[in-house]
Design a protein around this motif. Structure first.
Motif, PDB file in Angstrom:
ATOM      1  N   SER A  16       8.095  -3.465   1.489  1.00 34.45           N
ATOM      2  CA  SER A  16       7.988  -2.154   2.093  1.00 34.45           C
ATOM      3  C   SER A  16       9.225  -1.667   3.392  1.00 34.45           C
ATOM      4  O   SER A  16       9.200  -0.481   3.348  1.00 34.45           O
ATOM      5  CB  SER A  16       6.707  -1.959   3.265  1.00 34.45           C
ATOM      6  OG  SER A  16       5.124  -2.063   2.240  1.00 34.45           O
ATOM      7  N   ARG A  37       2.995  -3.295   0.014  1.00 38.88           N
ATOM      8  CA  ARG A  37       2.797  -1.266  -0.776  1.00 38.88           C
ATOM      9  C   ARG A  37       1.809  -0.457   0.664  1.00 38.88           C
ATOM     10  O   ARG A  37       2.176   0.085   1.113  1.00 38.88           O
ATOM     11  CB  ARG A  37       3.486  -0.553  -1.878  1.00 38.88           C
ATOM     12  CG  ARG A  37       4.895  -1.277  -2.400  1.00 38.88           C
ATOM     13  CD  ARG A  37       4.993  -0.462  -3.487  1.00 38.88           C
ATOM     14  NE  ARG A  37       7.271  -0.557  -3.924  1.00 38.88           N
ATOM     15  CZ  ARG A  37       7.217   0.196  -4.789  1.00 38.88           C
ATOM     16  NH1 ARG A  37       6.444   0.569  -4.954  1.00 38.88           N
ATOM     17  NH2 ARG A  37       8.080  -0.031  -4.922  1.00 38.88           N
ATOM     18  N   HIS A  87       7.648   4.367   3.143  1.00 39.54           N
ATOM     19  CA  HIS A  87       6.007   4.455   2.089  1.00 39.54           C
ATOM     20  C   HIS A  87       5.855   4.677   1.047  1.00 39.54           C
ATOM     21  O   HIS A  87       6.634   5.493   0.332  1.00 39.54           O
ATOM     22  CB  HIS A  87       5.343   6.045   2.812  1.00 39.54           C
ATOM     23  CG  HIS A  87       4.906   5.218   4.053  1.00 39.54           C
ATOM     24  ND1 HIS A  87       4.698   6.599   5.329  1.00 39.54           N
ATOM     25  CD2 HIS A  87       4.995   4.242   5.434  1.00 39.54           C
ATOM     26  CE1 HIS A  87       4.350   5.741   6.570  1.00 39.54           C
ATOM     27  NE2 HIS A  87       4.862   4.392   6.975  1.00 39.54           N
ATOM     28  N   ASP A 104       4.596   4.168  -3.763  1.00 42.00           N
ATOM     29  CA  ASP A 104       4.065   4.528  -4.211  1.00 42.00           C
ATOM     30  C   ASP A 104       3.341   3.118  -4.515  1.00 42.00           C
ATOM     31  O   ASP A 104       4.173   2.376  -4.484  1.00 42.00           O
ATOM     32  CB  ASP A 104       4.139   5.141  -5.478  1.00 42.00           C
ATOM     33  CG  ASP A 104       4.582   6.737  -5.082  1.00 42.00           C
ATOM     34  OD1 ASP A 104       4.255   6.890  -4.000  1.00 42.00           O
ATOM     35  OD2 ASP A 104       5.761   6.944  -6.173  1.00 42.00           O
ATOM     36  N   ARG A 120       2.009   1.249   3.875  1.00 40.36           N
ATOM     37  CA  ARG A 120       1.656   3.224   3.851  1.00 40.36           C
ATOM     38  C   ARG A 120       1.072   2.583   5.154  1.00 40.36           C
ATOM     39  O   ARG A 120       1.029   3.716   5.775  1.00 40.36           O
ATOM     40  CB  ARG A 120       1.056   3.111   2.511  1.00 40.36           C
ATOM     41  CG  ARG A 120       1.702   2.946   1.475  1.00 40.36           C
ATOM     42  CD  ARG A 120       0.919   3.916   0.271  1.00 40.36           C
ATOM     43  NE  ARG A 120       0.133   3.364  -0.420  1.00 40.36           N
ATOM     44  CZ  ARG A 120       0.021   2.593  -1.080  1.00 40.36           C
ATOM     45  NH1 ARG A 120       1.452   2.290  -1.644  1.00 40.36           N
ATOM     46  NH2 ARG A 120      -0.717   1.574  -1.526  1.00 40.36           N
TER      47      ARG A 120
END
Lengths: 385, 347, 309
Positions: free
Chosen positions: B300, B166, B177, B179, B170
């Motif tokens: 992702s 992840r 995107h 957390d 990002r």
């Protein structure tokens, strides 16, 4: 053209409306085992498996190569699944041949199948989203208007479709695997059947079949050890075009012409009618014989029906078409193209039994699909090219 | 084998929601863009990968052809598999066909339209597995448990894979995107937590292959270094989870060995569930010095049916940009890493 | 707005199972677990027609296994899906019955837990389990004749249904918006200048995006057609005519019903007009047009429509 590719094994199941005695894997294995026996090989000898079928919704098994991998002896091997609509049986064979021609593999097992009895063909082909903008009933509802356009354009007499329906069913009586075997088939019998999608009569259309067809393809080296005479690939071609656009000729599609030109060029053929000895061509509705005779360059435009009427495409004609009985006699949809390719190979191997065309040395296998927009063809010969 | 290079790669900005674009509308700008980039409007061969069940109607690939500009008619094929296998088919074709010196490969899918975990279950054994209603996340969890039991790895190790993916995602404009995952996030199907399951996304990817003189021509136009395919192979394991050791992936190991997967600097792995990265690292002998999924990987953004092709494309893009010399792209298909494809690329 | 779409083959697929799976399911219905011996000596359970390791045919020796077995691995489903067999937490488990060399995937019911519950501590590989069969009269000879391994009964039939939320795409959405206002819209291709109805937002021939909107007439010409003698829920009666109608101003014929005259009087070149449903019944669907009916104009000569088929 790459490395020579031989067809050393061919296996088919009996085609029938419902093969209730077998599972899906059992159906494929039946064809595959016959192909392996023809080639005198076992599952262990195979390097790679390439399978094909029409939409997964026929059996409701999505991406079935996963479920079938070990059923086809492919643990530890590559397995691929091709899908190009109705032409898929042909394209699958072409992808399998490419594994040999490229030198990547030595022995490839390829299988195409359909088990239509698990659902309903019309449903599986036309179940659509809620935003559809057309009304078409089954494949016949799609193709009937194009057949009408052909008849109008060419001026063909009404009975030509009947002649093809009779000829292919007479041939089927010589093929032990054929689905429709109608003793005493005649023009009167065909003409007495109702119009389903005028101008297509009931006996001018193909059946719904369960069935599978398999081939073992081999490199030149591997073919040397084959017990039976191989067939050799002399050319392969695929073409696709969009289904709807302004100016598209749906009666005599450019994709079919280009595909034929490509495969003839590879095989060094300039006059298919005289240089080919037999053709297995995807004719699901009888009128597609004269239409494809023109599209494939066996005659000029508007002349196809004259060849049919003159008996040129009969088993004893100068260019027999569908000696096996063709799609009109057996139609496990996803397999139908591969059956054409395999029957062409059987002919040049001299192994077509009662429907053998004497002395056949070069043969065309043909398949098409979608809205007559996907084409797959190969030419096979008795001699290594 | 003939030297063939990946000379261009493009992907959509993958979306977790249905943006209202039809599949063709999603593909058209992507394909038009890549044609413009390489300066070719007609390719020697075209091959695509897609899955009818994502939209619940047969022949999804037929309308996709509209986005290619298939006129005059083109030499074209389709696999009902991830686009990575379409790339494989094209690579094989280019090995021997004198007429084919360029190929267009694409994969696409819109999983937002249905329930992916239930759709995927339609691909399981129709007698013993599919009738149970077992879904794809449950199947993956079964494999995760087998792996944790055998290896002694902990659930935290799975979270770490998700966290690293992840964080990388990002920085990738095409990925979702997401957390930082919480180690005590709720389970999806235990031992897999929500962040261990690749987030499905609508998307597509396109790759252009070239060989011979065409490689240098295209490279001169794009300014990108060609990514040469040094090895590519794919293998299958038996289907049912009950007849194989789920904690390992023999087919990935075999495909990696056949493709010559040694000495790579970066590996883009088709990791749909966190534990798959750990199994694949073992199977492909990827040491700690190998950078895995710098794109963020499918954890992702998982554009189903394109995600495997995206991995190969991302591995190629690092060579295109001169960032790496030797990379690996991986794709998988079937339940519990049943089928695996490995491509080794070099600058 | 997306529209619901259900992909469901009515009645469910009819699967012939063949001799090996058939033997297993028959024994299962009788409350027995059998495996089949492979050439290697291994007992494959549930039986396959082939040894999964190499594809070779198995022997015809069936071996009764279980009923007790061992959990080899499991996945804990804290939040079951609608398609799952239980509506409360359960596990998927690989269970190897005693005497078998491979495992079956099945449901493991370890008791009542709240949705979202963590995996229970006692659930671990090595757990010994037994099948809980359905009552003999309810067994159908399929894999769900075992409800679950271990007791406790809450049964849900797994539906053979997948639901989707489908959007038409931007171009088709705009076309349907037009139809909802009684207008038929198309796009003109910037390259070939042809008008496509319905528009797709691209020209399939040229492979370029199209944006120039063109409204075409609701009158047109039948290019070619089929007379259908098989009933269809969308058609008014049998026989009915499905035709390619080239709308005035369009360059691609669209498929539509033609009615309002006997089927045997439909002609190539016949002029037609859309018969719209009453305005209050209109929605965002092509079925706002009930069908096309003939209008009193001379037929178009064949040579002027020949290129549209």
């Amino acid at each position: 053209m790459g490395n020579p590719c031989a067809i050393i094994g061919i296996g088919q199941t009996r085609y029938q409306t419902k093969r209730l005695d077998v599972s899906i894997a059992g159906l494929l294995r039946e064809a595959a085992v016959r192909a392996l026996e023809d080639a005198d090989l076992t599952w262990d000898d195979i390097d790679c498996v390439v399978i094909g079928k029409a939409p997964d919704m026929f059996e409701g098994v999505m991406m079935p190569e996963a479920y079938l991998a070990d059923a086809l002896g492919a643990a530890g091997k590559p397995v691929m699944r091709v899908h190009t609509a109705g032409s898929v049986g042909g394209s699958t064979a072409i992808v399998a041949a490419s594994m040999i021609q490229s030198g990547v593999h030595q022995r490839v097992l390829t299988i195409a199948w359909e088990k239509q009895s698990e659902s309903n063909a019309t449903w599986a082909l036309t179940v659509g989203g809620p935003h559809s903008t057309s009304l078409v009933v089954g494949a016949g509802g799609y193709f009937a208007p194009h057949i009408r356009a052909y008849i109008r354009r060419s001026g063909a007499p009404d009975h030509v479709g009947t002649l093809v329906a009779v000829k292919d069913r007479e041939n089927a009586l010589r093929n032990p695997y054929a689905h429709l075997r109608i003793p005493g088939i005649s023009r009167e019998m065909v003409e007495s059947t109702p119009m389903l999608w005028e101008p297509i009569r009931y006996l001018e259309t193909c059946p719904s079949s369960d069935g599978a067809c398999a081939m073992v393809l081999a490199s030149e080296d591997a073919a040397r050890r084959a017990p039976n005479k191989p067939a050799w690939v002399h050319g392969t071609a695929m073409r696709s075009e969009p289904i709807f656009f302004a100016g598209r000729d749906t009666v005599n599609p450019q994709g079919g012409k280009d595909c034929a030109a490509d495969v003839y060029r590879q095989a060094g053929i300039t006059d298919p009618r005289s240089e080919l000895d037999v053709a297995e061509v995807y004719v699901p509705f009888s009128w597609y014989e004269p239409m494809w005779l023109e599209n494939l360059g066996f005659c000029g435009e508007g002349e196809g029906w004259k060849l049919t009427e003159a008996g040129a495409t009969a088993l004893d004609g100068d260019i027999p078409w569908n000696a096996s009985g063709g799609v009109l006699s057996s139609n496990p949809i996803g397999a139908s193209g591969m059956i054409r390719f395999a029957e062409a190979a059987l002919q040049v191997r001299g192994m077509a039994g009662e429907h053998q065309v004497e002395g056949a040395r070069r043969a065309l296998g043909h398949a098409y699909g979608g809205g007559a927009q996907f084409f797959a063809m190969w030419i096979v010969g008795s001699e290594k090219p | 084998m003939k030297d063939i290079a990946i000379v261009a790669f493009a992907q959509t900005r993958h979306s977790a929601e249905d943006t209202g674009l039809a599949e063709t509308e999603m593909l058209l700008p992507l394909i038009s863009g890549v044609k413009e980039q390489v300066g070719i409007s007609r390719f020697g061969f075209t091959c695509s990968g897609s899955n009818d069940y994502l939209q619940g109607a047969p022949f999804s690939f037929v309308s996709a052809l509209d986005a290619v500009g298939a006129w005059p008619p083109i030499s074209e094929s389709h696999v009902e598999m991830d686009g990575a296998w379409a790339l494989y088919e094209a690579w094989v074709k280019m090995q021997y066909s004198d007429e084919v010196d360029t190929a267009l490969v694409y994969g696409f899918g819109k999983p937002s339209q249905g329930s992916l975990r239930e759709i995927m279950s339609r691909g399981y054994d129709p007698y013993y597995l599919a009738p149970l209603g077992v879904d794809s996340v449950s199947m993956a969890a079964l494999q995760a448990r087998a792996y944790l039991t055998r290896s002694g790895a902990k659930e935290g190790d799975l979270t770490a894979v998700a966290a690293r993916s992840r964080a990388a995602g990002r920085n990738n404009p095409y990925a979702l995107h997401l957390d930082e995952p919480s180690p005590d996030a709720p389970y999806d199907v235990a031992p897999l937590r929500a962040h261990d399951v690749a987030p499905e996304a609508d998307g597509a990817a396109v790759v252009v292959l070239a060989t011979g003189d065409r490689v240098a021509e295209i490279s001169a136009r794009t300014g990108l270094k060609p990514a040469w395919i040094r090895g590519i192979d794919h293998r299958a394991d038996p289907h049912s989870p009950g007849v194989r050791d789920l904690s390992v992936s023999p087919s990935a190991r075999l495909a990696g060995a056949k493709a010559g997967a040694t000495g790579v600097e970066v590996a883009e792995l088709h990791v749909q569930f966190s534990h798959e990265e750990l199994i694949l690292r073992e199977a492909l002998d990827l040491g700690d010095d190998v950078l895995v999924n710098p794109s963020g990987g499918p954890l992702s953004a998982n554009p189903v049916m394109a995600a495997g092709l995206v991995r190969i494309g991302e591995a190629a893009a690092r060579i295109h940009r001169g960032e790496n010399r030797r990379t690996l792209g991986h794709a998988t298909s079937g339940p519990c890493l049943q089928q695996n494809l490995v491509a080794v690329l070099e600058g | 707005m997306p529209t619901n779409h259900a992909l469901e083959f009515p009645g469910g697929y009819t699967r012939s199972v063949g001799p090996v799976i058939g033997r297993f399911l028959s024994e299962l219905r009788d409350g027995r677990l059998v495996g089949v011996r492979a050439g290697s000596g291994r007992v494959i359970f549930p039986p396959l027609e082939y040894d999964p390791d190499n594809g070779h045919a198995v022997t015809d020796e069936y071996v009764e296994v279980g009923p007790s077995g061992t959990v080899e691995s499991f996945a804990w489903v804290g939040e079951p899906l609608p398609s799952h067999p239980l509506d409360r937490p359960f596990a998927w488990a690989l269970v190897r019955p005693d005497g078998a060399d491979t495992a079956i995937l099945h449901v493991l019911d370890v008791g009542e837990y709240e949705r979202g519950a963590a995996p229970p501590k006692r659930l671990k590989p090595g757990l010994r389990v037994r099948p809980r069969y359905r009552a003999a009269a309810e067994r159908r000879g399929d894999i769900s004749d075992i409800e679950a391994f271990q007791p406790e009964v809450t049964m849900i039939t797994a539906p053979s249904r997948l639901e989707y939320d489908l959007k038409p795409g931007r171009a088709l959405d705009r076309f349907l918006e037009g139809v909802s206002e009684g207008r038929i819209l198309g796009h003109r291709c910037p390259v070939c200048r042809k008008v496509m109805v319905p528009m797709k937002g691209l020209c399939p021939k040229d492979g370029v995006p199209t944006t120039e909107e063109v409204e075409v007439a609701d009158t047109g010409t039948v290019t070619t057609f089929a007379v259908n003698n098989l009933p269809d829920p969308r058609a008014p009666q049998v026989p009915f005519v499905s035709a390619y109608v080239l709308l005035d101003g369009a360059d691609v014929a669209m498929v539509a019903l033609v009615s309002g005259l006997p089927a045997d009087q439909v002609r190539m070149g016949m002029r037609v007009r859309a018969l719209w449903k009453p305005r209050e019944e209109w929605g965002r669907t092509i079925t706002n047009i009930r069908w096309f009916e003939p209008i009193d104009e001379p037929d178009v000569p064949f040579d002027r429509i020949a290129e549209y088929m």
